[in-house]
Scaffold this motif. Structure first.
Motif, mmCIF file in Angstrom:
data_model
loop_
_atom_site.group_PDB
_atom_site.id
_atom_site.type_symbol
_atom_site.label_atom_id
_atom_site.label_comp_id
_atom_site.label_asym_id
_atom_site.label_seq_id
_atom_site.Cartn_x
_atom_site.Cartn_y
_atom_site.Cartn_z
ATOM 1 N N MET A 1 36.120 1.455 -15.687
ATOM 2 C CA MET A 1 35.257 2.612 -15.888
ATOM 3 C C MET A 1 34.984 2.868 -17.368
ATOM 4 O O MET A 1 33.883 3.253 -17.759
ATOM 5 C CB MET A 1 35.906 3.849 -15.254
ATOM 6 C CG MET A 1 35.983 3.793 -13.732
ATOM 7 S SD MET A 1 34.355 3.647 -12.961
ATOM 8 C CE MET A 1 33.612 5.188 -13.427
ATOM 9 N N ARG A 2 35.986 2.659 -18.204
ATOM 10 C CA ARG A 2 35.758 2.837 -19.647
ATOM 11 C C ARG A 2 34.763 1.805 -20.162
ATOM 12 O O ARG A 2 33.896 2.123 -20.976
ATOM 13 C CB ARG A 2 37.079 2.718 -20.403
ATOM 14 C CG ARG A 2 38.032 3.905 -20.217
ATOM 15 C CD ARG A 2 39.305 3.667 -20.997
ATOM 16 N NE ARG A 2 39.046 3.522 -22.427
ATOM 17 C CZ ARG A 2 39.835 2.863 -23.260
ATOM 18 N NH1 ARG A 2 40.927 2.254 -22.798
ATOM 19 N NH2 ARG A 2 39.551 2.800 -24.541
ATOM 20 N N GLY A 3 34.895 0.561 -19.695
ATOM 21 C CA GLY A 3 33.953 -0.468 -20.119
ATOM 22 C C GLY A 3 32.536 -0.113 -19.704
ATOM 23 O O GLY A 3 31.593 -0.251 -20.498
ATOM 24 N N ALA A 4 32.369 0.346 -18.463
ATOM 25 C CA ALA A 4 31.036 0.739 -17.986
ATOM 26 C C ALA A 4 30.487 1.895 -18.806
ATOM 27 O O ALA A 4 29.285 1.930 -19.131
ATOM 28 C CB ALA A 4 31.113 1.122 -16.505
ATOM 29 N N ALA A 5 31.352 2.856 -19.158
ATOM 30 C CA ALA A 5 30.906 4.010 -19.944
ATOM 31 C C ALA A 5 30.390 3.565 -21.310
ATOM 32 O O ALA A 5 29.355 4.066 -21.795
ATOM 33 C CB ALA A 5 32.050 5.010 -20.103
ATOM 34 N N PHE A 6 31.068 2.602 -21.941
ATOM 35 C CA PHE A 6 30.608 2.114 -23.244
ATOM 36 C C PHE A 6 29.289 1.350 -23.111
ATOM 37 O O PHE A 6 28.413 1.449 -23.980
ATOM 38 C CB PHE A 6 31.672 1.221 -23.884
ATOM 39 C CG PHE A 6 32.699 1.978 -24.681
ATOM 40 C CD1 PHE A 6 32.379 2.549 -25.901
ATOM 41 C CD2 PHE A 6 33.992 2.126 -24.206
ATOM 42 C CE1 PHE A 6 33.314 3.254 -26.640
ATOM 43 C CE2 PHE A 6 34.942 2.839 -24.934
ATOM 44 C CZ PHE A 6 34.605 3.401 -26.155
ATOM 45 N N ARG B 1 31.125 -8.223 -14.471
ATOM 46 C CA ARG B 1 31.206 -6.919 -13.810
ATOM 47 C C ARG B 1 30.444 -5.844 -14.568
ATOM 48 O O ARG B 1 30.114 -4.807 -14.014
ATOM 49 C CB ARG B 1 32.676 -6.498 -13.669
ATOM 50 C CG ARG B 1 33.490 -7.424 -12.791
ATOM 51 C CD ARG B 1 34.932 -6.983 -12.724
ATOM 52 N NE ARG B 1 35.064 -5.660 -12.131
ATOM 53 C CZ ARG B 1 36.216 -4.995 -12.062
ATOM 54 N NH1 ARG B 1 37.319 -5.539 -12.557
ATOM 55 N NH2 ARG B 1 36.265 -3.794 -11.502
ATOM 56 N N MET B 2 30.170 -6.081 -15.840
ATOM 57 C CA MET B 2 29.520 -5.067 -16.667
ATOM 58 C C MET B 2 28.008 -5.248 -16.767
ATOM 59 O O MET B 2 27.294 -4.323 -17.142
ATOM 60 C CB MET B 2 30.110 -5.097 -18.091
ATOM 61 C CG MET B 2 31.574 -4.643 -18.176
ATOM 62 S SD MET B 2 31.800 -2.899 -17.773
ATOM 63 C CE MET B 2 32.411 -3.050 -16.074
ATOM 64 N N GLY C 1 32.477 -2.265 -24.883
ATOM 65 C CA GLY C 1 32.452 -2.288 -23.429
ATOM 66 C C GLY C 1 32.787 -3.649 -22.863
ATOM 67 O O GLY C 1 33.564 -3.772 -21.906
ATOM 68 N N LEU C 2 32.232 -4.706 -23.456
ATOM 69 C CA LEU C 2 32.492 -6.055 -22.969
ATOM 70 C C LEU C 2 33.907 -6.520 -23.296
ATOM 71 O O LEU C 2 34.395 -7.473 -22.682
ATOM 72 C CB LEU C 2 31.469 -7.029 -23.566
ATOM 73 C CG LEU C 2 30.033 -6.830 -23.079
ATOM 74 C CD1 LEU C 2 29.082 -7.730 -23.837
ATOM 75 C CD2 LEU C 2 29.929 -7.090 -21.587
#
Length: 302
Positions: free
Chosen positions: A1-6, A233-234, A225-226
């Protein structure tokens, strides 16, 4: 979720950059905007690069760095031109066609395999591109908007730049790749100023700074994020740029969100996800034996 947020934050920054480009392009030529984005971006990146040290910048592959920077700057010219001349959501989407061109370039250059899943992904992706280009048929032929073709060429060039980064990463650390891109891009984009220099007004100068800041923050957010989750997934979250572009276009310029844009977005996003799934493991030529595991890989982690 943190990666998606970034990732989503990064795309919001890029959509905001698009707003700045649209506003500033009413006064300044495209060459001025690209130059300012690269020079100011280099200035903003220097402190970050300095913290990682400049003592290991010697490279054995200067040609690859030049290719990456040249393709990236050319993509920037195409993308900035499309932003100024077509609906913002469609321009953002054409920029995001790069993931469906990357496997094609990787197959031709890096000799990566074409799996059945990848072939399906490419078919879906190109169908999405056809929907966005919306060709008109008449007198036995067809025509496509030149502006849309320029935006699509930006996606092809961005894909070439990203595949070059993949090739560079075999021997070059990230800091060196970032440094040479920023330096060479600033140099390339300075060349046209010998015949197209324009002195910006104070509001335009402020807009250029805003473009550079938004672009730099977007780059850093995407990188973060990556680093938190796999790219496979991102990737789909990158298409939030189309949502932000559509919202900005509707609020600021009363641009409608068309069915073609929605359909093209869904097709291209699906293709990007499939392509990422198909290429997430390093491939090898058909019939080749898998490499023997190294001693370090065989030993359990402590």
């Amino acid at each position: 979720m943190r990666g998606a947020a970034f990732i989503v934050l990064g795309e919001l920054c890029f959509a905001s950059m698009g707003v700045g480009i649209r506003l500033v392009s009413a006064e300044l030529d495209n060459t001025m905007i690209v130059f300012a984005r690269n020079v100011l971006g280099l200035a903003l990146l220097l402190p970050w690069l300095a913290r990682r040290g400049f003592d290991n910048l010697t490279t054995a592959v200067p040609g690859l760095h030049l290719l990456r920077a040249g393709a990236g700057v050319a993509a920037m010219y195409c993308f900035f031109y499309a932003i100024a001349a077509m609906p913002l959501a469609e321009a953002m989407l054409l920029k995001l066609t790069a993931p469906i061109f990357m496997p094609v370039i990787a197959v031709l250059w890096l000799h990566e395999r074409v799996t059945p899943v990848l072939a399906v992904a490419l078919g879906i992706g190109f169908a999405g591109v056809a929907v966005i280009l919306d060709p008109s048929f008449a007198a036995g032929g067809f025509s496509v908007s030149p502006v849309a073709l320029i935006g699509l060429m930006g996606g092809v060039l961005a894909a070439l730049a990203k595949v070059t980064v993949r090739r560079l990463s075999r021997s070059e650390p990230p800091t060196r790749i970032v440094f040479y891109f920023a330096l060479i891009a600033a140099g390339i984009s300075a060349v046209p100023l010998s015949w197209s220099w324009q002195t910006p007004s104070l509001p335009a100068a402020a807009g250029l700074v805003g473009i550079a800041v938004a672009a730099t923050l977007g780059q850093l957010a995407l990188t973060r994020g990556l680093s938190l989750a796999p790219a496979s997934r991102m990737g789909v979250f990158g298409y939030s740029a189309v949502v932000f572009g559509a919202a900005y276009g509707w609020l600021l310029w009363d641009e409608p969100l068309t069915l073609a844009t929605i359909t093209g977005t869904l097709l291209i996003a699906a293709a990007a996800v499939l392509a990422a799934q198909a290429t997430r493991r390093p491939s090898r030529p058909l019939g080749a034996e898998p490499p023997a595991p190294s001693r370090a890989a065989a030993e359990p982690r402590r």
